[in-house]
Write an enzyme that holds these catalytic residues in place. Structure first.
Site, PDB file in Angstrom:
ATOM      1  N   LYS A  40       0.851  -1.196   0.000  1.00  0.00           N
ATOM      2  CA  LYS A  40       0.000   0.000   0.000  1.00  0.00           C
ATOM      3  C   LYS A  40       0.886   1.245   0.000  1.00  0.00           C
ATOM      4  O   LYS A  40       1.920   1.286   0.677  1.00  0.00           O
ATOM      5  CB  LYS A  40      -0.915  -0.022   1.232  1.00  0.00           C
ATOM      6  CG  LYS A  40      -1.926   1.125   1.274  1.00  0.00           C
ATOM      7  CD  LYS A  40      -2.870   0.993   2.470  1.00  0.00           C
ATOM      8  CE  LYS A  40      -3.896   2.113   2.518  1.00  0.00           C
ATOM      9  NZ  LYS A  40      -4.801   1.995   3.679  1.00  0.00           N
ATOM     10  N   SER A  95      -9.698   2.005   2.604  1.00  0.00           N
ATOM     11  CA  SER A  95      -8.834   2.773   1.746  1.00  0.00           C
ATOM     12  C   SER A  95      -7.776   1.961   1.002  1.00  0.00           C
ATOM     13  O   SER A  95      -7.180   2.470   0.047  1.00  0.00           O
ATOM     14  CB  SER A  95      -8.137   3.843   2.587  1.00  0.00           C
ATOM     15  OG  SER A  95      -7.315   3.231   3.576  1.00  0.00           O
ATOM     16  N   SER A 133      -9.983  -0.385   6.846  1.00  0.00           N
ATOM     17  CA  SER A 133      -9.416  -0.289   5.494  1.00  0.00           C
ATOM     18  C   SER A 133      -8.716  -1.527   4.955  1.00  0.00           C
ATOM     19  O   SER A 133      -8.303  -1.539   3.794  1.00  0.00           O
ATOM     20  CB  SER A 133      -8.438   0.870   5.411  1.00  0.00           C
ATOM     21  OG  SER A 133      -9.159   2.057   5.253  1.00  0.00           O
TER      22      SER A 133
HETATM   23  N1  GLN Z   1     -13.038   4.335   6.065  1.00  0.00           N
HETATM   24  C1  GLN Z   1     -12.360   4.763   7.252  1.00  0.00           C
HETATM   25  C2  GLN Z   1     -11.908   6.197   7.103  1.00  0.00           C
HETATM   26  O1  GLN Z   1     -12.132   6.780   6.077  1.00  0.00           O
HETATM   27  C3  GLN Z   1     -11.240   3.843   7.598  1.00  0.00           C
HETATM   28  C4  GLN Z   1      -9.989   4.143   6.919  1.00  0.00           C
HETATM   29  C5  GLN Z   1      -8.877   3.243   7.304  1.00  0.00           C
HETATM   30  O2  GLN Z   1      -9.076   2.216   7.957  1.00  0.00           O
HETATM   31  N2  GLN Z   1      -7.681   3.658   6.944  1.00  0.00           N
HETATM   32  O3  GLN Z   1     -11.347   6.773   7.999  1.00  0.00           O
END
Ligand code: GLN
Length: 473
Positions: free
Chosen positions: A61, A136, A160
């Site tokens: 990532k 994400s 994410s």
């Molecule tokens: N969807 C969540 C956010 O936008 C989680 C993101 C993540 O786990 N990095 O914060």
């Protein structure tokens, strides 16, 4: 794409070589249409070190720093940024013989649930390219689902890893907070962030996590323990294991096909000899609001370093004083979602509002941890859906609140610092283009070996993980 075990056997028996396996991956990545990768690192002089992951390809990532290539966090702010050091997980993968194949696209600074908020364009779901892969870490999930690499690293702050794994029909594992070093993971919300693995089966997640886990003196929140043994107990019977199920997860906010898949999964566990117990987690509903106070608060502080001087994009405008240089650089470098989080975080931490929002969120955080602790007195793991719906259409959630609600089942895992995994458990029909459904298992802190064992038992009894989107060539 074969599993790690099958690939390692084929290399050891001389049927193929590490070079051949990795070249095949590079060939696929160079043609991939999903925008899963931001960069590919095909190094002609790659040394294939002997080790448990020799010949195994790993996507990274784009918020985990690597000396090779760039680390951009999906943001113009870090376009072209080259890290002078490797994250600890990267050093450990290299030492184990793995081939790092490139950087995968993500929502900007890991903020999002769809990988649409990426400065390098949205990522597509390999099962249905008009849909999001989740986020994400959507690039990592799409890459593994499409068979472009064996496994991929992601980060999970509120879901994410698990949410995109569910939407892409693969395994996504968030280890207990502190088990895997965060050194070199670009910080979003430090008390919630955790690196973890995407894979096509639970065993591959266990093998890879054994390599990357374990104490790291460079991360003050890393627990002072040896890397856990996760593979050894995978095949143990789960007879007598207690699985907690809560009606708080099976509501009509979910797609009916999701609820049906979870009901069916519960039956599979009963047949495997597990005992199903009813547990109650009424604070599920306040998880998202608690998360969206704590995470932006920490993000507003962590992202203060991108000022155009110490780090990040600097505006071309000339003749500015220091304050205007900061504000122009940040206005140009950050995208809308990141700006929204910084504003929100600064607001909840400002004097006059701190007690009403941030302090209260910390109190609720304690209550959520206590609620889990009492649920885990009755069961070994808690089972539910990973997400309320299968993958949604690109562009469908333009309202930020509707996007935030994707985290309803995953955010509390991070808030409590416990472990969680999403594994494939069914498909929604979607006019002949099936969309994967994920099952979420959560276990107490440091019960990771048992969590994986219980996930693996389900996988052995079902065939969902063997189904893949159409190959790209
Ligand atoms: N969807 C969540 C956010 O936008 C989680 C993101 C993540 O786990 N990095 O914060």
């Amino acid at each position: 794409m074969n599993s790690i075990t099958t690939t390692r056997k084929a290399i050891q028996s001389g049927e193929t070589t590490a070079k051949e396996v990795t070249e095949n991956c590079f060939n696929l990545i160079s043609q991939e249409p999903f925008n899963a990768f931001h960069e590919m690192w095909n190094d002609e002089k790659q040394a294939y070190l002997e080790g448990p992951l020799s010949g195994i390809t790993v996507g990274v990532k784009d918020n985990i720093v690597t000396k090779v290539g760039t680390t951009t966090c999906g943001s113009k702010m870090l376009d072209g940024y080259r890290s002078p050091f490797n994250a600890t997980v990267i050093d450990r993968l290299i030492a184990s013989g793995a081939t790092l194949v490139g950087k995968t696209n993500c929502d900007e600074f890991a903020m999002g649930s769809s990988t649409e908020h990426c400065a390098w364009g949205a990522v597509q779901n390999p099962w249905s390219t008009d849909r999001v892969p989740g986020g994400s870490s959507g690039g990592s999930a799409a890459a593994v689902a499409a068979g472009l690499c064996h496994v991929a690293l992601g980060s999970d702050t509120g879901g994410s890893i698990r949410q995109p794994a569910a939407l892409c029909g693969i395994v996504g594992y968030k280890p207990t907070y502190g088990l895997v070093s965060r050194y070199g993971l670009v910080a979003f919300a430090s008390s919630l962030d955790q690196i973890g693995v995407f894979s096509r089966c639970v065993r591959d997640a266990a093998i890879t996590t054994e390599v990357i886990a374990g104490f790291d003196p460079n991360d003050a929140t890393s627990v002072e323990e040896e890397a856990p043994c996760l593979v050894e107990s995978l095949d143990d019977s789960i007879a007598g294991i207690k699985i907690g199920v809560t009606r708080d997860f099976l509501t009509d906010r979910n797609d009916p096909e999701v609820n049906q898949a979870i009901e069916d999964a519960i039956k599979v566990y009963e047949q495997l000899g597990a005992t199903i117990v009813d547990v109650s987690l009424p604070l599920t509903d306040v998880g998202v609001s608690t998360y969206y106070v704590i995470a932006p608060a920490e993000a507003s502080s962590n992202l203060a370093r991108y000022d155009g001087i110490r780090y990040g994009h600097r505006t071309d405008k000339v003749g500015l004083d220091l304050f205007d240089l900061y504000s122009h650089s940040r206005a140009e470098g950050f995208g809308d979602e990141v700006k929204r989080r910084i504003l929100l975080g600064t607001y909840v931490l400002s004097s006059g509002y701190y007690d009403a929002y941030y302090n209260n969120a910390l109190k609720v955080r304690r209550l959520i941890s206590e609620e889990y602790a009492s649920a885990f007195e009755q069961c070994d793991v808690i089972l539910g859906p990973t997400t309320p719906t299968p993958a949604f259409k690109i562009g469908a959630k333009s309202n930020p609140i509707s996007m935030y609600l994707c985290d309803v089942y995953t955010a509390n895992t991070n808030i409590a610092g416990i472990c969680g995994i999403s594994i494939p458990c069914g498909f929604a029909k979607n006019d002949g283009k099936p969309l994967p459904i994920g099952m979420h298992l959560q276990g107490p802190a440091f019960s990771d070996a048992k969590l994986l064992q219980i996930a693996h038992a389900f996988e052995q009894a079902t065939d969902f993980h063997n189904q893949h989107p159409e190959p790209i060539s």
